[in-house]
Write an enzyme that holds these catalytic residues in place. Structure first.
Site, mmCIF file in Angstrom:
data_model
loop_
_atom_site.group_PDB
_atom_site.id
_atom_site.type_symbol
_atom_site.label_atom_id
_atom_site.label_comp_id
_atom_site.label_asym_id
_atom_site.label_seq_id
_atom_site.Cartn_x
_atom_site.Cartn_y
_atom_site.Cartn_z
ATOM 1 N N LYS A 1 6.121 -0.409 -10.557
ATOM 2 C CA LYS A 1 5.694 0.688 -11.629
ATOM 3 C C LYS A 1 7.067 0.872 -12.584
ATOM 4 C CE LYS A 1 2.612 3.466 -7.988
ATOM 5 N NZ LYS A 1 2.615 3.827 -7.720
ATOM 6 N N ARG B 1 4.286 0.381 0.213
ATOM 7 C CA ARG B 1 3.366 -0.269 -0.722
ATOM 8 C C ARG B 1 3.700 -0.928 -1.857
ATOM 9 N NH1 ARG B 1 0.272 -0.038 -5.160
ATOM 10 N NH2 ARG B 1 -1.937 -0.201 -4.920
HETATM 11 C C1 8Y7 Z 1 -0.452 3.679 -5.227
HETATM 12 C C2 8Y7 Z 1 -1.860 3.745 -5.133
HETATM 13 C C3 8Y7 Z 1 -1.325 2.635 -6.572
HETATM 14 C C4 8Y7 Z 1 0.473 4.441 -4.844
HETATM 15 C C5 8Y7 Z 1 -1.046 5.155 -3.235
HETATM 16 C C6 8Y7 Z 1 0.052 0.205 -8.570
HETATM 17 C C7 8Y7 Z 1 -4.135 2.395 -5.201
HETATM 18 C C8 8Y7 Z 1 -0.587 1.054 -9.325
HETATM 19 N N1 8Y7 Z 1 -0.309 3.298 -6.524
HETATM 20 N N2 8Y7 Z 1 -1.720 4.441 -3.930
HETATM 21 N N3 8Y7 Z 1 -2.544 2.786 -5.424
HETATM 22 N N4 8Y7 Z 1 -0.200 4.985 -3.570
HETATM 23 N N5 8Y7 Z 1 -1.203 5.257 -1.673
HETATM 24 O O1 8Y7 Z 1 1.097 0.306 -9.988
HETATM 25 O O2 8Y7 Z 1 1.773 4.704 -5.365
HETATM 26 O O3 8Y7 Z 1 -0.179 -0.315 -7.356
HETATM 27 S S1 8Y7 Z 1 -1.921 1.191 -8.200
#
Ligand code: 8Y7
Length: 302
Positions: free
Chosen positions: A245, A280
């Site tokens: 990020k 994640r």
């Molecule tokens: C997150 C996310 C994204 C996160 C959850 C990226 C879909 C942007 N970020 N879902 N999604 N938490 N739960 O940088 O921080 O992957 S998209």
């Protein structure tokens, strides 16, 4: 302290004080899977979008996404998160049909595999369709606030991630503002947990996520990670998404998202040490190796 501030402080303490000990369930119920939570789980990101900021649309076709998913499982992913719509700030929405064209083949190909498949979506129609196709979890950056979203998950046995964000994808990074970011994000997540509970979604199916980068300045994101342990008191597993990020790029001076692997691993370790149970990530192998060291030294040896 002004009385207004005192009230916020008391409310925060109330929301964040565990009312039962050992509140966090030991297992996450995720469709037909039971995921033990004594060790952190790695959720591998599978983008099926042409405009994902961090891998620039290398996995647009479902077949490329399926290959990527299999690679992440080999590298040690405990679950997969398949997304057909970019949540990047300023990203344009895609139709239900297009989103399903992207994610359904991936869910169908992976439904009989060894790891549960989560789908990152905020559309109720997409939720119902992917649950029917064998998805085991819904990752909703709108925390099931869409019309019918609570019912779509309640009518199934899938897990859900309730994530906080301020504003919409179009507007969220324009002027993020909080009086106390940790208190406000925690209060929102507590309210969404209560809504999920009232809709009939059991605690054993719920995870929460402060939503790093979603309507937050660098300072807000830093504060949330520094005090991530406060979210443990919500009593359900905390999921953290920090991988590649921009907050990491800003802190370490790394422009390219793909070059933020080491910074992402450091952030993952911090998140785990502050109690996050699901991380994640894009870089599963690097994260797994790092977390194996943390577990060997700091893990539960009872
Ligand atoms: C997150 C996310 C994204 C996160 C959850 C990226 C879909 C942007 N970020 N879902 N999604 N938490 N739960 O940088 O921080 O992957 S998209």
């Amino acid at each position: 302290m002004k009385s207004e501030e005192w009230e916020t402080a008391n409310l925060t303490d109330f929301l964040l004080t565990p009312r039962f000990s050992l509140l966090t369930p030991p297992m996450l119920h995720c469709g037909n899977f039971r995921l033990p939570l004594h060790r952190p789980l790695i959720m591998g990101i599978v983008n099926v979008t042409p405009d994902s900021f961090s891998d620039g649309g290398r996995f647009v076709s479902p077949s490329a996404a399926i290959e990527q998913a299999c690679r992440l499982v080999e590298e040690g992913a405990d679950l997969l998160d398949v997304g057909g719509e970019s949540s990047r700030p300023g990203a344009l929405p895609v139709s239900v049909e297009e989103e399903l064209r992207r994610v359904l083949p991936v869910v169908e190909a992976l439904r009989n595999g060894n790891v549960p498949v989560s789908v990152d979506t905020c559309k109720t129609e997409v939720m119902r369709a992917v649950i029917g196709a064998g998805a085991a979890m819904i990752n909703d950056i709108d925390a099931l606030q869409g019309n019918g979203a609570l019912a779509a998950v309640a009518d199934s046995n899938v897990a859900v991630c309730l994530m906080h964000k301020q504003g919409s994808a179009q507007t969220m990074q324009l002027t993020p503002g909080y009086r106390d970011v940790v208190a406000e994000v925690a209060a929102f997540l507590a309210a969404r947990m209560a809504a999920a509970d009232a809709a009939g979604i059991g605690r054993e199916r719920i995870t929460v996520d402060p939503g790093f980068g979603f309507g937050k300045t660098l300072e807000h994101n830093v504060e949330l990670l520094r005090r991530l342990d406060r979210f443990r008191a919500l009593g359900v597993p905390v999921l953290a998404g920090l991988s590649r990020k921009s907050m990491l790029g800003l802190l370490a001076g790394i422009e390219r998202a793909e070059a933020r692997v080491h910074a992402s691993v450091a952030a993952a370790i911090l998140a785990v040490q502050k109690g996050a149970k699901i991380i994640r990530v894009h870089d599963v192998k690097a994260t797994r190796e790092a977390l194996q060291i943390v577990d060997a030294i700091e893990g539960n040896h009872d």
